[in-house]
Design an enzyme around this catalytic site. Sequence first.
Site, mmCIF file in Angstrom:
data_model
loop_
_atom_site.group_PDB
_atom_site.id
_atom_site.type_symbol
_atom_site.label_atom_id
_atom_site.label_comp_id
_atom_site.label_asym_id
_atom_site.label_seq_id
_atom_site.Cartn_x
_atom_site.Cartn_y
_atom_site.Cartn_z
ATOM 1 N N TYR A 68 33.557 43.172 46.422
ATOM 2 C CA TYR A 68 34.115 44.253 45.600
ATOM 3 C C TYR A 68 34.631 45.405 46.467
ATOM 4 O O TYR A 68 35.628 46.035 46.123
ATOM 5 C CB TYR A 68 33.089 44.751 44.568
ATOM 6 N N HIS A 120 36.187 46.409 30.810
ATOM 7 C CA HIS A 120 35.410 45.770 31.882
ATOM 8 C C HIS A 120 35.064 46.748 33.003
ATOM 9 O O HIS A 120 34.780 46.321 34.126
ATOM 10 C CB HIS A 120 36.174 44.553 32.430
ATOM 11 N N THR A 190 47.486 38.803 29.661
ATOM 12 C CA THR A 190 46.124 38.256 29.611
ATOM 13 C C THR A 190 46.155 36.823 29.097
ATOM 14 O O THR A 190 46.956 36.485 28.221
ATOM 15 C CB THR A 190 45.173 39.114 28.739
ATOM 16 N N SER A 191 45.260 36.002 29.663
ATOM 17 C CA SER A 191 45.131 34.624 29.192
ATOM 18 C C SER A 191 44.435 34.583 27.837
ATOM 19 O O SER A 191 44.421 33.543 27.179
ATOM 20 C CB SER A 191 44.349 33.791 30.212
ATOM 21 N N PRO A 216 54.643 35.529 30.884
ATOM 22 C CA PRO A 216 55.609 34.496 31.275
ATOM 23 C C PRO A 216 55.163 33.099 30.848
ATOM 24 O O PRO A 216 55.981 32.185 30.768
ATOM 25 C CB PRO A 216 55.680 34.604 32.808
#
Length: 246
Positions: A68, A120, A190-191, A216
Amino acid sequence: MIPFAPPLLAALRSARMIAVLTGAGVSAESGVPTFRDAQTGLWARFDPRELATPEAFARNPKLVWDWYAERRAKVAAVKPNPAHYALAALETHAPQFLLATQNVDGLHQRAGSANVVELHGSITRVKCSREGSLVEHWNDAANDEPPRCPSCGAYLRPDVVWFNELLPHAAQTAADSAARRCDVLLVAGTSAEVYPAAALPEVALRRGACVVEVNPNETQLSADVAYALRGPAGVVLPALVAAAWP
Ligand code: OAD
């Protein structure tokens, strides 16, 4: 000039409340890697169970802290892209507005978005792993382990949400409420695979909102949305805002 459907532009102009859900794809053009894209996604190269869970931190705190810390340094070195700026501009046109992001990079705020909730958390912040209190200054000198909380001595950790952890309550509540009340929900980059964030478009769809996807690639949400705008967010979003408010 991208041709947008006139009813989409009308829906944006007449919306009393516009909500936005963003994911890693919105920061891709800033040079921040996504998670699930084949090859380039972080989870194609790293195992999230070894890096993004409380269990991983308990097992190997130095590995997780270092991973991180490296991403924090990279995020500090990148800049918002036209997608972030377009969403900041969109906010100025909407009577009511909320941007809920799954991104931890702080780029929406750096682009000028004001009403942002971080579902998040943020990689730019550090907190005590025991008490959860935010810590602004720490001593990096002992580099064989993560730095310690100056008040209680527990390890410090990034202020992000890991798998198996709850989302920050206030952010989740604000995003739920926006999904229930909005007239238009833009879902960008976002998926839409990670819950509970992925439930927000489902809520908006059930409530009859006009849900618009900017991506896309096809996602599991694509079949249900009113408009699927295929292209990079840094191209589609500025064009969309300019077309709606010329
Ligand atoms: P993903 O990596 O799952 O999805 C990124 C999406 O962005 C994909 O659908 C891509 O097609 C799309 N994309 C790529 N480039 C784009 C571009 N230039 N413009 C628009 N879209 C583009 O990322 P998220 O959906 O954000 O959580 O992932 C959700 C959560 O899973 C993350 O917050 C993170 C991750 O594990 C935690 O770490 C808890």
